[in-house]
Scaffold this motif. Structure first.
Motif, mmCIF file in Angstrom:
data_model
loop_
_atom_site.group_PDB
_atom_site.id
_atom_site.type_symbol
_atom_site.label_atom_id
_atom_site.label_comp_id
_atom_site.label_asym_id
_atom_site.label_seq_id
_atom_site.Cartn_x
_atom_site.Cartn_y
_atom_site.Cartn_z
ATOM 1 N N ALA A 132 0.843 -1.198 0.000
ATOM 2 C CA ALA A 132 0.000 0.000 0.000
ATOM 3 C C ALA A 132 0.878 1.247 0.000
ATOM 4 C CB ALA A 132 -0.911 0.001 1.224
ATOM 5 N N ARG A 133 0.534 2.190 -0.867
ATOM 6 C CA ARG A 133 1.323 3.416 -0.963
ATOM 7 C C ARG A 133 0.923 4.398 0.131
ATOM 8 N NH1 ARG A 133 -0.387 4.285 -7.052
ATOM 9 N NH2 ARG A 133 -2.096 3.006 -6.274
ATOM 10 N N PRO A 134 1.915 4.953 0.837
ATOM 11 C CA PRO A 134 1.580 5.891 1.912
ATOM 12 C C PRO A 134 1.140 7.236 1.362
ATOM 13 C CG PRO A 134 3.942 5.764 1.636
ATOM 14 C CD PRO A 134 3.356 4.731 0.710
ATOM 15 N N VAL A 135 0.361 7.949 2.149
ATOM 16 C CA VAL A 135 -0.032 9.296 1.764
ATOM 17 C C VAL A 135 0.897 10.288 2.442
ATOM 18 C CG1 VAL A 135 -2.451 8.701 1.448
ATOM 19 C CG2 VAL A 135 -1.665 9.446 3.680
ATOM 20 N N VAL A 166 -6.173 3.690 5.561
ATOM 21 C CA VAL A 166 -5.589 2.617 4.748
ATOM 22 C C VAL A 166 -4.405 3.151 3.947
ATOM 23 C CG1 VAL A 166 -6.007 1.071 2.805
ATOM 24 C CG2 VAL A 166 -7.698 1.245 4.627
ATOM 25 N N ALA A 167 -4.591 4.335 3.355
ATOM 26 C CA ALA A 167 -3.508 4.915 2.563
ATOM 27 C C ALA A 167 -2.319 5.315 3.427
ATOM 28 C CB ALA A 167 -4.021 6.129 1.793
ATOM 29 N N SER A 168 -2.538 5.489 4.728
ATOM 30 C CA SER A 168 -1.440 5.792 5.659
ATOM 31 C C SER A 168 -0.670 4.541 6.055
ATOM 32 C CB SER A 168 -1.998 6.466 6.916
ATOM 33 O OG SER A 168 -2.582 7.715 6.604
ATOM 34 N N ARG A 169 -1.052 3.397 5.494
ATOM 35 C CA ARG A 169 -0.375 2.113 5.702
ATOM 36 C C ARG A 169 -0.476 1.643 7.149
ATOM 37 N NH1 ARG A 169 5.335 2.385 2.549
ATOM 38 N NH2 ARG A 169 5.201 0.147 2.838
ATOM 39 N N LEU A 170 -1.605 1.915 7.766
ATOM 40 C CA LEU A 170 -1.824 1.398 9.104
ATOM 41 C C LEU A 170 -2.248 -0.065 9.021
ATOM 42 C CD1 LEU A 170 -3.817 4.306 10.815
ATOM 43 C CD2 LEU A 170 -1.381 3.799 11.008
ATOM 44 N N PRO A 171 -1.767 -0.913 9.928
ATOM 45 C CA PRO A 171 -2.262 -2.295 9.980
ATOM 46 C C PRO A 171 -3.756 -2.307 10.313
ATOM 47 C CG PRO A 171 -0.275 -2.015 11.306
ATOM 48 C CD PRO A 171 -0.734 -0.639 10.922
#
Length: 251
Positions: A132-135, A166-171
């Motif tokens: 997932a790409r981070p924002v 989700v875009a912040s790559r949180l589990p």
């Protein structure tokens, strides 16, 4: 409190059930209560009635997921969320029920579009074998006000904030915990504004009290069903229902 018909009570009960299910593990149901309440109650009054139920659901969600929140993300988001809440307060103060009903409908359609973007992004990343790409952190200045506005106007910021988390790559567990604390804090922030605008009243609180059993049932049902159904198909059905609800409120 207004007198409701049997079918209207059934719809309100389903909305309360959806609040509980959304807070306990099926967040795709989040926009549904706003659509149902706005179709049964006057649009502006519906926002106050839904808020009371959401706060009960938030307490349940925090109890379930409190240990997994990412407070760094929350501290970055919350100041800008207040900007969106204040903008929503101005709109609710100035607009009549017909306008608010249409704004809620338009908001639901925007949320459907955002949810579709999220689904397509996840599919593209999976197909390409990418994580997932981070924002960028600066995007909190976009998502914060957007989330604050949609939650103040329609109590339906779930898809907006899920897209950001989700875009912040949180589990997954961090998403649940962060979202639980986020909405408890934000919905509490909305309380004085909703009371001051006359949207949350003793009558709406009595209605919420009558619907709490359905909410609790939804919380348990949502937690049990979350791991037992196809999330992909479930999300598609909910998106279709939300789209139909948005169109219904616009016309």
């Amino acid at each position: 409190m207004p007198t409701f018909t049997g079918p209207e009570w059934l719809l309100l009960g389903l909305a309360a059930f959806a609040v509980g299910a959304a807070k306990s593990g099926m967040p795709a149901l989040g926009p549904i209560p706003a659509a149902i309440f706005a179709s049964v109650l006057p649009a502006k009054a519906s926002t106050g009635a839904v808020l009371g139920l959401l706060l009960v659901g938030d307490l349940i969600a925090v109890r379930m997921h409190h240990a997994h929140a990412d407070w760094k993300v929350l501290r970055r988001l919350l100041p800008s969320v207040l900007v969106g809440i204040l903008l929503g307060v101005v709109v609710l103060w100035a607009a009549n029920d017909v306008t608010v009903r249409r704004i809620i409908g338009a908001t639901l359609l925007v949320l459907v579009a955002l949810s579709v973007v999220l689904m397509l992004r996840r599919r593209a990343d999976a197909a390409a074998g990418l994580e997932a790409r981070p924002v960028p952190p600066a995007l909190s200045l976009v998502f914060g006000p957007l989330g604050g506005f949609t939650t103040m106007i329609a109590n339906a910021a779930g898809p907006v904030m899920t897209l950001y988390f989700v875009a912040s790559r949180l589990p997954v567990r961090a998403i649940l915990g962060t979202a639980a604390w986020f909405f408890l804090i934000v919905n509490t922030m909305k309380l004085p504004f909703s009371i001051g605008l006359g949207l949350m009243t003793p009558e709406s609180l009595l209605l919420d009290l009558l619907l709490v059993p359905a909410l609790v049932l939804g919380a348990f049902g949502g937690r049990m069903a979350a791991g037992r159904i196809s999330q992909a198909w479930f999300e598609r059905v909910v998106l279709l229902l939300t789209f139909a609800s948005g169109v219904y409120l616009l016309v």
